[in-house]
Design an enzyme around this catalytic site. Structure first.
Site, PDB file in Angstrom:
ATOM      1  N   ARG A 238      -2.829  27.995  35.811  1.00 54.50           N
ATOM      2  CA  ARG A 238      -3.834  27.019  36.559  1.00 54.50           C
ATOM      3  C   ARG A 238      -4.767  26.982  35.548  1.00 54.50           C
ATOM      4  O   ARG A 238      -5.296  28.615  35.567  1.00 54.50           O
ATOM      5  CB  ARG A 238      -3.464  26.287  37.543  1.00 54.50           C
ATOM      6  CG  ARG A 238      -2.552  26.130  38.108  1.00 54.50           C
ATOM      7  CD  ARG A 238      -2.728  24.501  37.956  1.00 54.50           C
ATOM      8  NE  ARG A 238      -1.392  23.500  38.686  1.00 54.50           N
ATOM      9  CZ  ARG A 238       0.039  22.972  37.637  1.00 54.50           C
ATOM     10  NH1 ARG A 238       0.004  24.358  36.440  1.00 54.50           N
ATOM     11  NH2 ARG A 238       1.139  22.474  38.468  1.00 54.50           N
ATOM     12  N   GLU A 267      -9.928  19.382  33.086  1.00 54.13           N
ATOM     13  CA  GLU A 267      -8.985  18.937  32.408  1.00 54.13           C
ATOM     14  C   GLU A 267      -8.923  17.416  31.986  1.00 54.13           C
ATOM     15  O   GLU A 267      -9.041  16.940  33.284  1.00 54.13           O
ATOM     16  CB  GLU A 267      -7.392  19.324  32.129  1.00 54.13           C
ATOM     17  CG  GLU A 267      -7.009  20.887  32.397  1.00 54.13           C
ATOM     18  CD  GLU A 267      -6.008  21.281  32.432  1.00 54.13           C
ATOM     19  OE1 GLU A 267      -5.433  20.440  32.822  1.00 54.13           O
ATOM     20  OE2 GLU A 267      -5.322  22.548  32.314  1.00 54.13           O
ATOM     21  N   HIS A 286      -2.537  21.043  27.896  1.00 51.54           N
ATOM     22  CA  HIS A 286      -1.245  21.505  29.386  1.00 51.54           C
ATOM     23  C   HIS A 286       0.235  20.610  29.148  1.00 51.54           C
ATOM     24  O   HIS A 286       0.228  19.312  29.684  1.00 51.54           O
ATOM     25  CB  HIS A 286      -1.833  20.526  29.929  1.00 51.54           C
ATOM     26  CG  HIS A 286      -1.328  21.281  31.658  1.00 51.54           C
ATOM     27  ND1 HIS A 286      -2.286  21.147  32.773  1.00 51.54           N
ATOM     28  CD2 HIS A 286      -0.057  21.654  32.145  1.00 51.54           C
ATOM     29  CE1 HIS A 286      -1.915  21.752  34.021  1.00 51.54           C
ATOM     30  NE2 HIS A 286      -0.710  22.241  33.859  1.00 51.54           N
TER      31      HIS A 286
END
Length: 320
Positions: A238, A267, A286
């Site tokens: 993360r 993000e 991601h």
């Protein structure tokens, strides 16, 4: 009236068809844009189940008016987007998608490590931009991966899977975790280390820890200074675990050699973010668990969890 299920991102029809056969199902019709917050709040007020993404905040604001809500199935192994305590107080079951994405995430993590070490993205761009004029002894020379030391921060199932891949490259495996993992030590030859010891010895520092109050901001200027100047930093966990300003400075000044990042504090990341201007950084959007097979398995698991809870059965992967 059939129970109402709201899905916060467009999924393939075959994945949601089992729900449509039994329930009233509505789905946000965009793949690339999160459902707007006001719409999610509105739909949640009448939903018996939500199938959510990491970008969807399932917090007290949402839960306090979701009186019919019985289950939230989060399409991820992580659930830092969910207020577990608020959900518990409301009697809402929270489910995630562990295990089915372990190997796929480990594959991508190790690929990111190798890509950063061997300068794969730079080399690809070098050819496509017409810069390759001749061969030379140190053209785009990178760092070896084999027989190096990997330090894994967060030795869960994915960490162990990465360690297995590292052993195939004859790497020494160090790990730091909240608790010792005797199985990993016995089977994989992994060695437990304090964070400081791991940082000082590792050629590759790989972050796979969950985002918790303890890991939030774990990597600051001091942690990067403790690493070898030849070391690479890999984050497939993360973004908020890392102080991005400190990481950028470490990469610019040569405090560390490079980085591979699948996650960021915000993000999607701003295209003008300083990290994106650095040649010694490999960045991904991601996608650690993003293989066709695994993402479909994750969707199927979410559907099965929703079906189980709405029928009064025990879900497969409840977050306790």
């Amino acid at each position: 009236m059939k129970p109402f299920i709201y899905i916060t991102r467009k999924l393939p029809q075959d994945a949601v068809e089992p729900l449509k056969q039994e329930y009233q199902v509505e789905m946000w019709e965009r793949e690339d844009v999160p459902v707007p917050r006001d719409i999610l709040l509105q739909k949640s007020q009448k939903a018996s189940a939500l199938l959510t993404m990491l970008s969807d905040k399932v917090n007290e604001e949402l839960l306090e008016h979701a009186d019919a809500l019985r289950v939230v199935a989060n399409l991820a192994v992580g659930y830092d987007n969910v207020d577990l305590e608020a959900a518990k107080q409301k009697g809402v079951v929270i489910c995630n998608t562990p295990d089915v994405l372990t190997d796929t995430t480990a594959d991508l993590t190790f690929a990111l490590l190798m890509t950063a070490a061997r300068r794969i993205v730079e080399a690809d761009r070098y050819i496509k931009e017409g810069q390759w004029k001749s061969w030379s002894p140190l053209l785009l020379a990178g760092a070896d991966v084999h027989h190096k030391t990997i330090g894994i921060v967060g030795m869960g199932n994915i960490g162990e899977a990465v360690a297995r891949r590292a052993k195939g490259f004859d790497m020494e495996v160090l790990y730091h975790n909240r608790s010792r993992k005797p199985h990993a030590e016995e089977v994989l030859g992994a060695e437990y280390a304090s964070l400081d010891e791991l940082l000082g010895k590792s050629d590759f520092v790989v972050v796979l820890a969950p985002l918790t109050p303890e890991t939030h901001g774990l990597f600051q200027k001091e942690q990067f200074q403790a690493m070898k100047k030849s070391a690479f930093f890999i984050n497939a966990a993360r973004g908020p675990i890392v102080d991005e300003e400190a990481l950028t400075e470490a990469l610019k000044t040569g405090e560390i050699a490079g980085a591979g990042l699948d996650v960021f504090v915000t993000e999607p990341i701003d295209p003008d973010h300083p990290l994106l201007s650095l040649d010694n950084v490999v960045t991904l959007p991601h996608i650690a668990s993003s293989s066709t097979e695994t993402r479909h398995a994750m969707m199927n698991l979410c559907v099965e969890n929703i079906q189980a809870v709405l029928k009064g059965d025990k879900p497969k992967t409840r977050v306790e």
